[in-house]
Design a protein around this motif. Structure first.
Motif, PDB file in Angstrom:
ATOM      1  N   LEU A 168       7.142  26.438  45.907  1.00  0.00           N
ATOM      2  CA  LEU A 168       8.477  26.428  46.491  1.00  0.00           C
ATOM      3  C   LEU A 168       9.089  25.038  46.400  1.00  0.00           C
ATOM      4  CD1 LEU A 168      10.395  28.398  47.930  1.00  0.00           C
ATOM      5  CD2 LEU A 168       9.487  27.547  50.106  1.00  0.00           C
ATOM      6  N   LYS A 169       8.245  24.027  46.675  1.00  0.00           N
ATOM      7  CA  LYS A 169       8.713  22.646  46.579  1.00  0.00           C
ATOM      8  C   LYS A 169       9.098  22.302  45.157  1.00  0.00           C
ATOM      9  CE  LYS A 169       7.324  17.936  47.759  1.00  0.00           C
ATOM     10  NZ  LYS A 169       6.229  17.080  48.262  1.00  0.00           N
ATOM     11  N   GLU A 170       8.287  22.803  44.210  1.00  0.00           N
ATOM     12  CA  GLU A 170       8.575  22.550  42.802  1.00  0.00           C
ATOM     13  C   GLU A 170       9.869  23.232  42.367  1.00  0.00           C
ATOM     14  OE1 GLU A 170       6.713  23.771  38.451  1.00  0.00           O
ATOM     15  OE2 GLU A 170       5.422  23.791  40.213  1.00  0.00           O
ATOM     16  N   ASN A 171      10.053  24.478  42.845  1.00  0.00           N
ATOM     17  CA  ASN A 171      11.238  25.238  42.441  1.00  0.00           C
ATOM     18  C   ASN A 171      12.510  24.761  43.134  1.00  0.00           C
ATOM     19  OD1 ASN A 171       9.913  26.945  40.653  1.00  0.00           O
ATOM     20  ND2 ASN A 171       9.298  28.345  42.269  1.00  0.00           N
ATOM     21  N   MET A 172      12.343  24.231  44.349  1.00  0.00           N
ATOM     22  CA  MET A 172      13.525  23.781  45.092  1.00  0.00           C
ATOM     23  C   MET A 172      13.987  22.428  44.571  1.00  0.00           C
ATOM     24  SD  MET A 172      14.511  26.015  47.213  1.00  0.00           S
ATOM     25  CE  MET A 172      13.974  27.470  48.093  1.00  0.00           C
ATOM     26  N   CYS A 173      14.500  22.413  43.361  1.00  0.00           N
ATOM     27  CA  CYS A 173      14.965  21.170  42.759  1.00  0.00           C
ATOM     28  C   CYS A 173      16.280  20.736  43.412  1.00  0.00           C
ATOM     29  CB  CYS A 173      15.118  21.331  41.256  1.00  0.00           C
ATOM     30  SG  CYS A 173      16.079  22.767  40.778  1.00  0.00           S
ATOM     31  N   ILE A 174      16.582  19.451  43.276  1.00  0.00           N
ATOM     32  CA  ILE A 174      17.749  18.860  43.930  1.00  0.00           C
ATOM     33  C   ILE A 174      19.043  19.538  43.491  1.00  0.00           C
ATOM     34  CG2 ILE A 174      19.099  16.749  44.192  1.00  0.00           C
ATOM     35  CD1 ILE A 174      16.486  16.730  45.704  1.00  0.00           C
ATOM     36  N   SER A 175      19.145  19.826  42.186  1.00  0.00           N
ATOM     37  CA  SER A 175      20.380  20.418  41.667  1.00  0.00           C
ATOM     38  C   SER A 175      20.580  21.851  42.147  1.00  0.00           C
ATOM     39  CB  SER A 175      20.398  20.376  40.134  1.00  0.00           C
ATOM     40  OG  SER A 175      19.302  21.069  39.595  1.00  0.00           O
ATOM     41  N   PHE A 176      19.562  22.439  42.760  1.00  0.00           N
ATOM     42  CA  PHE A 176      19.734  23.746  43.409  1.00  0.00           C
ATOM     43  C   PHE A 176      19.901  23.580  44.910  1.00  0.00           C
ATOM     44  CE2 PHE A 176      17.643  27.040  45.972  1.00  0.00           C
ATOM     45  CZ  PHE A 176      18.532  28.087  45.744  1.00  0.00           C
ATOM     46  N   LEU A 177      19.026  22.775  45.504  1.00  0.00           N
ATOM     47  CA  LEU A 177      18.960  22.686  46.960  1.00  0.00           C
ATOM     48  C   LEU A 177      20.253  22.151  47.569  1.00  0.00           C
ATOM     49  CD1 LEU A 177      16.861  23.361  49.075  1.00  0.00           C
ATOM     50  CD2 LEU A 177      16.119  20.982  49.045  1.00  0.00           C
ATOM     51  N   VAL A 178      20.762  21.053  47.028  1.00  0.00           N
ATOM     52  CA  VAL A 178      21.978  20.435  47.592  1.00  0.00           C
ATOM     53  C   VAL A 178      23.181  21.378  47.494  1.00  0.00           C
ATOM     54  CG1 VAL A 178      23.616  18.521  47.370  1.00  0.00           C
ATOM     55  CG2 VAL A 178      21.161  18.086  47.208  1.00  0.00           C
ATOM     56  N   PRO A 179      23.507  21.917  46.290  1.00  0.00           N
ATOM     57  CA  PRO A 179      24.650  22.845  46.221  1.00  0.00           C
ATOM     58  C   PRO A 179      24.434  24.110  47.052  1.00  0.00           C
ATOM     59  CG  PRO A 179      24.016  22.097  44.023  1.00  0.00           C
ATOM     60  CD  PRO A 179      22.935  21.664  44.956  1.00  0.00           C
ATOM     61  N   ALA A 180      23.195  24.617  47.096  1.00  0.00           N
ATOM     62  CA  ALA A 180      22.928  25.847  47.841  1.00  0.00           C
ATOM     63  C   ALA A 180      23.188  25.659  49.336  1.00  0.00           C
ATOM     64  CB  ALA A 180      21.484  26.295  47.607  1.00  0.00           C
ATOM     65  N   ILE A 181      22.748  24.529  49.877  1.00  0.00           N
ATOM     66  CA  ILE A 181      22.970  24.254  51.304  1.00  0.00           C
ATOM     67  C   ILE A 181      24.460  24.147  51.597  1.00  0.00           C
ATOM     68  CG2 ILE A 181      22.663  22.526  53.123  1.00  0.00           C
ATOM     69  CD1 ILE A 181      19.902  21.934  51.913  1.00  0.00           C
ATOM     70  N   ASP A 247      17.601  29.931  39.090  1.00  0.00           N
ATOM     71  CA  ASP A 247      16.889  30.147  37.824  1.00  0.00           C
ATOM     72  C   ASP A 247      17.175  29.059  36.797  1.00  0.00           C
ATOM     73  OD1 ASP A 247      15.678  32.449  38.704  1.00  0.00           O
ATOM     74  OD2 ASP A 247      17.245  33.776  37.962  1.00  0.00           O
ATOM     75  N   ILE A 248      18.421  28.616  36.730  1.00  0.00           N
ATOM     76  CA  ILE A 248      18.810  27.724  35.634  1.00  0.00           C
ATOM     77  C   ILE A 248      18.671  26.244  35.985  1.00  0.00           C
ATOM     78  CG2 ILE A 248      21.277  27.487  36.173  1.00  0.00           C
ATOM     79  CD1 ILE A 248      21.788  27.959  33.151  1.00  0.00           C
ATOM     80  N   SER A 249      18.831  25.877  37.264  1.00  0.00           N
ATOM     81  CA  SER A 249      18.818  24.459  37.631  1.00  0.00           C
ATOM     82  C   SER A 249      17.467  23.810  37.361  1.00  0.00           C
ATOM     83  CB  SER A 249      19.194  24.284  39.103  1.00  0.00           C
ATOM     84  OG  SER A 249      18.313  25.018  39.939  1.00  0.00           O
ATOM     85  N   LYS A 250      16.383  24.567  37.605  1.00  0.00           N
ATOM     86  CA  LYS A 250      15.048  24.025  37.379  1.00  0.00           C
ATOM     87  C   LYS A 250      14.835  23.691  35.905  1.00  0.00           C
ATOM     88  CE  LYS A 250      11.646  26.877  37.619  1.00  0.00           C
ATOM     89  NZ  LYS A 250      10.603  27.803  38.112  1.00  0.00           N
ATOM     90  N   ILE A 264      26.344  17.398  35.721  1.00  0.00           N
ATOM     91  CA  ILE A 264      26.809  18.509  34.872  1.00  0.00           C
ATOM     92  C   ILE A 264      27.417  19.609  35.727  1.00  0.00           C
ATOM     93  CG2 ILE A 264      26.062  20.347  33.297  1.00  0.00           C
ATOM     94  CD1 ILE A 264      23.880  18.363  32.308  1.00  0.00           C
ATOM     95  N   LEU A 265      26.742  19.954  36.821  1.00  0.00           N
ATOM     96  CA  LEU A 265      27.212  21.019  37.711  1.00  0.00           C
ATOM     97  C   LEU A 265      28.581  20.672  38.309  1.00  0.00           C
ATOM     98  CD1 LEU A 265      26.360  23.692  39.275  1.00  0.00           C
ATOM     99  CD2 LEU A 265      25.689  22.161  41.120  1.00  0.00           C
ATOM    100  N   CYS A 266      28.710  19.477  38.855  1.00  0.00           N
ATOM    101  CA  CYS A 266      29.950  19.088  39.542  1.00  0.00           C
ATOM    102  C   CYS A 266      31.120  18.943  38.573  1.00  0.00           C
ATOM    103  CB  CYS A 266      29.729  17.779  40.304  1.00  0.00           C
ATOM    104  SG  CYS A 266      28.568  17.928  41.682  1.00  0.00           S
ATOM    105  N   LEU A 267      30.892  18.275  37.440  1.00  0.00           N
ATOM    106  CA  LEU A 267      31.982  18.105  36.469  1.00  0.00           C
ATOM    107  C   LEU A 267      32.395  19.435  35.858  1.00  0.00           C
ATOM    108  CD1 LEU A 267      31.068  14.772  34.614  1.00  0.00           C
ATOM    109  CD2 LEU A 267      32.799  15.155  36.374  1.00  0.00           C
TER     110      LEU A 267
END
Length: 425
Positions: A168-181, A247-250, A264-267
């Motif tokens: 879970l820690k491995e999958n919860m990458c920053i580019s997913f966790l921050v936008p998801a929250i 799925d894709i952020s990781k 990339i996500l924000c721009l």
């Protein structure tokens, strides 16, 4: 092996597995079948002195006869757990066995109340008191067997929980966790506010920063090009986007980095909404799908650079996913322009961020990107007008501002919007 020795064996196994955190491993091949079945192989990578422990009832003669098989088994275990350090501790419960050392293996004999070498007791202080005689070996065997079974089940559960947490820690990458929250919090804020103010969620979404061309044009609220990507009205919309982002952020982080994935996500969100703005329609747009398409574009560049598209099975699977995403754009209430803008942005940033892309090509792409951005800004400046006015929506939004204590601002915004609509822009 007699019952007394069997009891000692289980006492040792219990000690090593549940006091010293060793795990049991099994090596099965034609050679190991020749060795006595009454043996245990235990491993603990954290123990630098003795990462491998072997327990048996063999005497010195059996040890020497099985030296070749024993060495091969040790080699296989070291390879299995990927270690090349430390000694192997071979414990014999046979009264005829002796203590000696050969080829990184410390052979010791163990029985109740025996004296052990200081080298061994320094690592395992209680080892000489672990085994003891019992009045009823048969009952003790049953008791130890039950205890080991229960403790083994608990240990397996603990290991599974740890593995799940690590994954879970491995999958919860920053580019997913921050936008998801952020998306989750904004979803709750929009819908709770809509309930509290007894209004349509679209109105509270606009208050919270949803893309709305009228407010961008009239009040110059350009931040909506960015904030609109993190707002969702429906739970299904939010869940679908979060699954896709998960799925894709990781994969994007593996090929670039967490910081680059976030950029990339924000721009891509901004460029996607800019594409929407250039169109003439006065719409309310929400959702992070433009950013997800940007990640998809960057990932396509990374896969291309690594030659993955030359693999037929991978290429076919990627094309199927592409077809699905193209079809999605023809569904009602889906902003294909936001997706297109995000995809274009992702492709460009994927090329610019990739170290595997030719430097001269990256420079050319960077120049073209500057020209494209200038062109987009110019087109946005030229296409500020719109013909579909929603004064009722503006009034409802301004009422919310008024209820929040910004009555003066609400009145001014409403007057400005009315004047803009009256004058035809």
């Amino acid at each position: 092996m007699n019952k007394e020795t069997a009891v000692w064996t289980l006492q040792l196994v219990k000690y090593f597995m549940f006091s010293q955190n060793y795990l049991q491993v099994g090596i099965v091949n034609d050679m190991t079948q020749l060795i006595s079945k009454n043996q245990y192989w235990l491993v603990n990578k954290e123990n630098k002195a003795y990462p491998i422990v072997h327990i048996s009832d063999g005497d010195d003669q059996l040890r020497k006869n099985n030296q070749e098989i024993f060495s091969e088994t040790i080699r296989q275990i070291r390879e299995l757990i990927n270690i090349d350090f430390g000694q192997v501790l071979d414990i014999s419960l046979n009264a005829q066995a002796t203590n000696y050392t050969i080829d990184k293996v410390d052979y010791i004999a163990l029985h109740p109340d025996c004296e052990l070498d200081e080298k061994i007791t320094a690592v395992f202080p209680q080892l000489n008191t672990v085994i003891y005689n019992t009045a009823n070996p048969e009952e003790e065997l049953k008791k130890l067997d039950r205890e080991l079974s229960q403790m083994f089940i608990k240990k397996q559960k603990s290991i599974r929980k740890r593995v799940v947490k690590e994954k879970l820690k491995e999958n919860m990458c920053i580019s997913f966790l921050v936008p998801a929250i952020i998306c989750l919090l904004m979803y709750l804020l929009v819908n709770i506010s809509a309930y509290y103010f007894s209004t349509n969620p679209i109105n509270t979404a606009i208050v919270c920063g949803a893309y709305y061309k009228a407010f961008i044009t009239i009040f110059h609220q350009y931040f909506r090009l960015f904030t609109g990507g993190f707002i969702h009205l429906g739970l299904l919309h939010l869940i679908c986007n979060m699954i896709a982002l998960f799925d894709i952020s990781k994969e994007v982080e593996k090929n670039y980095s967490s910081n680059k994935a976030l950029i990339i996500l924000c721009l891509s969100v901004i460029i996607g909404n800019l594409f929407v703005y250039i169109a003439d329609k006065n719409t309310v747009t929400v959702g992070i799908s433009g950013g997800i398409y940007g990640l998809f574009g960057a990932l396509a560049v990374a896969y291309y650079n690594r030659g993955y598209f030359k693999i037929p099975s991978f290429r076919d699977r990627f094309i199927r996913n592409l077809y699905v995403n193209i079809i999605i754009n023809f569904l009602p209430n889906v902003s294909y322009l936001a997706h297109l803008g995000g995809l274009v942005c992702g492709l460009i940033l994927g090329i610019l961020f990739s170290k595997e892309t030719n430097k001269a090509f990256r420079i050319n792409v960077a120049i073209c990107t500057v020209i494209l951005c200038v062109g987009l800004v110019y087109m946005a400046y030229r296409n500020t007008g719109f013909v579909d006015y929603y004064y009722g929506t503006d009034t409802a939004v301004c009422e919310i501002y008024s209820k929040l204590g910004n009555e003066r601002l609400a009145r001014k915004m409403l007057e400005t919007a009315l004047r803009y609509y009256t004058n035809g822009g």
